[in-house]
Design a protein around this motif. Structure first.
Motif, PDB file in Angstrom:
ATOM      1  N   SER A   1      33.107  -6.910  12.368  1.00  0.00           N
ATOM      2  CA  SER A   1      32.080  -7.254  11.386  1.00  0.00           C
ATOM      3  C   SER A   1      32.695  -7.418  10.001  1.00  0.00           C
ATOM      4  O   SER A   1      33.642  -6.727   9.644  1.00  0.00           O
ATOM      5  CB  SER A   1      31.012  -6.166  11.354  1.00  0.00           C
ATOM      6  N   GLU A   2      32.121  -8.313   9.230  1.00  0.00           N
ATOM      7  CA  GLU A   2      32.708  -8.690   7.941  1.00  0.00           C
ATOM      8  C   GLU A   2      31.775  -8.409   6.766  1.00  0.00           C
ATOM      9  O   GLU A   2      30.553  -8.594   6.862  1.00  0.00           O
ATOM     10  CB  GLU A   2      33.044 -10.177   7.958  1.00  0.00           C
ATOM     11  N   VAL A   3      32.371  -7.979   5.653  1.00  0.00           N
ATOM     12  CA  VAL A   3      31.726  -8.027   4.347  1.00  0.00           C
ATOM     13  C   VAL A   3      32.459  -9.095   3.542  1.00  0.00           C
ATOM     14  O   VAL A   3      33.670  -9.004   3.330  1.00  0.00           O
ATOM     15  CB  VAL A   3      31.777  -6.675   3.620  1.00  0.00           C
ATOM     16  N   THR A   4      31.730 -10.124   3.144  1.00  0.00           N
ATOM     17  CA  THR A   4      32.320 -11.226   2.385  1.00  0.00           C
ATOM     18  C   THR A   4      32.272 -10.897   0.901  1.00  0.00           C
ATOM     19  O   THR A   4      31.224 -10.543   0.372  1.00  0.00           O
ATOM     20  CB  THR A   4      31.556 -12.533   2.650  1.00  0.00           C
ATOM     21  N   VAL A   5      33.422 -10.999   0.222  1.00  0.00           N
ATOM     22  CA  VAL A   5      33.529 -10.644  -1.190  1.00  0.00           C
ATOM     23  C   VAL A   5      33.667 -11.927  -2.014  1.00  0.00           C
ATOM     24  O   VAL A   5      34.559 -12.742  -1.766  1.00  0.00           O
ATOM     25  CB  VAL A   5      34.744  -9.721  -1.450  1.00  0.00           C
ATOM     26  N   VAL A   6      32.778 -12.083  -2.991  1.00  0.00           N
ATOM     27  CA  VAL A   6      32.783 -13.274  -3.849  1.00  0.00           C
ATOM     28  C   VAL A   6      33.188 -12.888  -5.259  1.00  0.00           C
ATOM     29  O   VAL A   6      32.653 -11.935  -5.845  1.00  0.00           O
ATOM     30  CB  VAL A   6      31.391 -13.935  -3.874  1.00  0.00           C
ATOM     31  N   ASP A   7      34.126 -13.633  -5.830  1.00  0.00           N
ATOM     32  CA  ASP A   7      34.544 -13.472  -7.223  1.00  0.00           C
ATOM     33  C   ASP A   7      33.532 -14.224  -8.083  1.00  0.00           C
ATOM     34  O   ASP A   7      33.401 -15.448  -7.996  1.00  0.00           O
ATOM     35  CB  ASP A   7      35.941 -14.067  -7.384  1.00  0.00           C
ATOM     36  N   THR A   8      32.781 -13.501  -8.934  1.00  0.00           N
ATOM     37  CA  THR A   8      31.718 -14.142  -9.702  1.00  0.00           C
ATOM     38  C   THR A   8      32.236 -15.010 -10.846  1.00  0.00           C
ATOM     39  O   THR A   8      31.524 -15.899 -11.320  1.00  0.00           O
ATOM     40  CB  THR A   8      30.746 -13.089 -10.271  1.00  0.00           C
TER      41      THR A   8
ATOM     42  N   ARG B   1      34.698 -17.155 -10.680  1.00  0.00           N
ATOM     43  CA  ARG B   1      35.005 -18.490 -10.156  1.00  0.00           C
ATOM     44  C   ARG B   1      34.023 -18.952  -9.091  1.00  0.00           C
ATOM     45  O   ARG B   1      34.068 -20.097  -8.651  1.00  0.00           O
ATOM     46  CB  ARG B   1      36.422 -18.504  -9.595  1.00  0.00           C
ATOM     47  N   SER B   2      33.160 -18.036  -8.631  1.00  0.00           N
ATOM     48  CA  SER B   2      32.218 -18.318  -7.531  1.00  0.00           C
ATOM     49  C   SER B   2      32.965 -18.830  -6.306  1.00  0.00           C
ATOM     50  O   SER B   2      32.661 -19.878  -5.729  1.00  0.00           O
ATOM     51  CB  SER B   2      31.141 -19.319  -7.959  1.00  0.00           C
ATOM     52  N   VAL B   3      33.968 -18.040  -5.896  1.00  0.00           N
ATOM     53  CA  VAL B   3      34.734 -18.344  -4.684  1.00  0.00           C
ATOM     54  C   VAL B   3      34.859 -17.060  -3.862  1.00  0.00           C
ATOM     55  O   VAL B   3      34.757 -15.953  -4.397  1.00  0.00           O
ATOM     56  CB  VAL B   3      36.148 -18.890  -5.011  1.00  0.00           C
ATOM     57  N   VAL B   4      35.082 -17.227  -2.553  1.00  0.00           N
ATOM     58  CA  VAL B   4      35.327 -16.067  -1.701  1.00  0.00           C
ATOM     59  C   VAL B   4      36.703 -15.529  -2.019  1.00  0.00           C
ATOM     60  O   VAL B   4      37.707 -16.240  -1.914  1.00  0.00           O
ATOM     61  CB  VAL B   4      35.217 -16.437  -0.210  1.00  0.00           C
ATOM     62  N   ASP B   5      36.736 -14.264  -2.425  1.00  0.00           N
ATOM     63  CA  ASP B   5      37.977 -13.640  -2.876  1.00  0.00           C
ATOM     64  C   ASP B   5      38.607 -12.767  -1.800  1.00  0.00           C
ATOM     65  O   ASP B   5      39.810 -12.516  -1.809  1.00  0.00           O
ATOM     66  CB  ASP B   5      37.688 -12.803  -4.122  1.00  0.00           C
ATOM     67  N   ASP B   6      37.778 -12.286  -0.852  1.00  0.00           N
ATOM     68  CA  ASP B   6      38.300 -11.385   0.182  1.00  0.00           C
ATOM     69  C   ASP B   6      37.298 -11.315   1.320  1.00  0.00           C
ATOM     70  O   ASP B   6      36.117 -11.657   1.160  1.00  0.00           O
ATOM     71  CB  ASP B   6      38.533  -9.988  -0.401  1.00  0.00           C
ATOM     72  N   ARG B   7      37.779 -10.856   2.470  1.00  0.00           N
ATOM     73  CA  ARG B   7      36.928 -10.609   3.627  1.00  0.00           C
ATOM     74  C   ARG B   7      37.319  -9.245   4.178  1.00  0.00           C
ATOM     75  O   ARG B   7      38.452  -9.059   4.621  1.00  0.00           O
ATOM     76  CB  ARG B   7      37.086 -11.710   4.680  1.00  0.00           C
ATOM     77  N   LEU B   8      36.404  -8.297   4.132  1.00  0.00           N
ATOM     78  CA  LEU B   8      36.654  -6.926   4.571  1.00  0.00           C
ATOM     79  C   LEU B   8      36.047  -6.735   5.953  1.00  0.00           C
ATOM     80  O   LEU B   8      34.949  -7.211   6.235  1.00  0.00           O
ATOM     81  CB  LEU B   8      36.043  -5.939   3.578  1.00  0.00           C
ATOM     82  N   PHE B   9      36.756  -5.985   6.797  1.00  0.00           N
ATOM     83  CA  PHE B   9      36.315  -5.803   8.184  1.00  0.00           C
ATOM     84  C   PHE B   9      36.141  -4.339   8.518  1.00  0.00           C
ATOM     85  O   PHE B   9      36.779  -3.471   7.913  1.00  0.00           O
ATOM     86  CB  PHE B   9      37.320  -6.453   9.142  1.00  0.00           C
ATOM     87  N   ASN B  10      35.258  -4.053   9.482  1.00  0.00           N
ATOM     88  CA  ASN B  10      35.052  -2.672   9.921  1.00  0.00           C
ATOM     89  C   ASN B  10      36.370  -2.084  10.435  1.00  0.00           C
ATOM     90  O   ASN B  10      37.130  -2.750  11.114  1.00  0.00           O
ATOM     91  CB  ASN B  10      33.977  -2.611  11.003  1.00  0.00           C
ATOM     92  N   GLY B  11      36.609  -0.837  10.060  1.00  0.00           N
ATOM     93  CA  GLY B  11      37.847  -0.194  10.435  1.00  0.00           C
ATOM     94  C   GLY B  11      38.963  -0.357   9.416  1.00  0.00           C
ATOM     95  O   GLY B  11      39.979   0.323   9.460  1.00  0.00           O
ATOM     96  N   GLN B  12      38.741  -1.281   8.468  1.00  0.00           N
ATOM     97  CA  GLN B  12      39.751  -1.528   7.434  1.00  0.00           C
ATOM     98  C   GLN B  12      39.611  -0.490   6.321  1.00  0.00           C
ATOM     99  O   GLN B  12      38.512  -0.071   5.981  1.00  0.00           O
ATOM    100  CB  GLN B  12      39.529  -2.929   6.854  1.00  0.00           C
ATOM    101  N   GLU B  13      40.722  -0.050   5.770  1.00  0.00           N
ATOM    102  CA  GLU B  13      40.691   0.868   4.650  1.00  0.00           C
ATOM    103  C   GLU B  13      40.440   0.078   3.370  1.00  0.00           C
ATOM    104  O   GLU B  13      41.178  -0.827   3.032  1.00  0.00           O
ATOM    105  CB  GLU B  13      42.014   1.650   4.535  1.00  0.00           C
ATOM    106  N   PHE B  14      39.360   0.442   2.652  1.00  0.00           N
ATOM    107  CA  PHE B  14      39.003  -0.268   1.426  1.00  0.00           C
ATOM    108  C   PHE B  14      39.647   0.427   0.234  1.00  0.00           C
ATOM    109  O   PHE B  14      39.737   1.641   0.182  1.00  0.00           O
ATOM    110  CB  PHE B  14      37.483  -0.282   1.248  1.00  0.00           C
ATOM    111  N   THR B  15      40.088  -0.365  -0.719  1.00  0.00           N
ATOM    112  CA  THR B  15      40.702   0.195  -1.933  1.00  0.00           C
ATOM    113  C   THR B  15      39.900  -0.205  -3.151  1.00  0.00           C
ATOM    114  O   THR B  15      39.122  -1.148  -3.118  1.00  0.00           O
ATOM    115  CB  THR B  15      42.141  -0.300  -2.080  1.00  0.00           C
TER     116      THR B  15
END
Length: 221
Positions: free
Chosen positions: A198-205, A207-221
């Protein structure tokens, strides 16, 4: 849904503070009704800095409902689009935006006039939505088309779309306003009998572009 007695009590306790704006989906009620006349509440309390004393709810029959917290009575019902799902406020609290998943659009509501002033086409089955901190850009998660509409509110039109994942659903803004987070309620396609992805899509406001895609099980910083 918020139609259970214990949940209703918790919601009314929050409402009684007079410090939040509540949005939700409900199935019953008319002007003059009280909170008890509505069922199937949806969405979460939100702070309103622009129209203190009022609470708004969207409901399944295409209306945005405004409630006077001093009396607990519905004072206005505003027609929006088919199957309204999500609602958010502008940073100044003078406008509300309602996603209409049955109409693939967003209703723009002037909270001073209590009326829809624009309807903006977006992607398929829009759900969650939020503005950037300036109030000039609106981000809308489209569950059916698996993308994010970037709406230019000054021009009243969709500027572009960003690829999300399957079932783009909830939208939230970071505390500093630099990022938008979009949850996707369906996993990426994975091999048989392997864990979902599963994904959380991260948008940079900025530039209004997708900056990252975070997935379940991934360590977030």
């Amino acid at each position: 849904m918020w139609n259970h007695s214990d949940t209703r009590a918790a919601v009314e306790a929050v409402l009684s503070t007079g410090e939040v704006e509540l949005f939700g989906l409900t199935a019953f009620g008319d002007v003059g009704s009280t909170f008890d006349d509505y069922a199937q509440w949806f969405d979460l309390p939100q702070e309103n800095t622009g129209t203190e004393g009022y609470y708004a709810l969207t409901w399944a029959d295409t209306r945005l409902v405004v409630v006077d917290t001093a009396t607990g009575r519905v004072v206005e019902e505003i027609e929006v689009g088919s199957l309204p799902h999500g609602v958010c406020l502008s940073p100044t609290g003078d406008a509300a935006y309602v996603s209409n998943r049955g109409a693939d659009s967003v209703s723009v509501i002037d909270l001073g006039a209590m009326e829809v002033v624009d309807t903006i086409p977006v992607g398929d089955e829009p759900h969650g939505l939020v503005t950037d901190v300036t109030g000039r850009i609106l981000y809308v998660a489209n569950a059916g088309s698996a993308d994010i509409s970037v709406v230019d509110l000054e021009r009243g039109r969709e500027a572009k779309r960003l690829a999300a994942a399957r079932g783009a659903w909830g939208v939230s803004r970071s505390a500093d306003g630099s990022e938008i987070y979009v949850t996707n309620n369906l996993s990426h396609f994975v091999p048989f009998r392997t864990p979902s992805r599963s994904e959380v899509t991260v948008v940079d406001t900025k530039r209004s572009v997708v900056d990252d895609r975070l997935f379940n099980g991934q360590e977030f910083t």
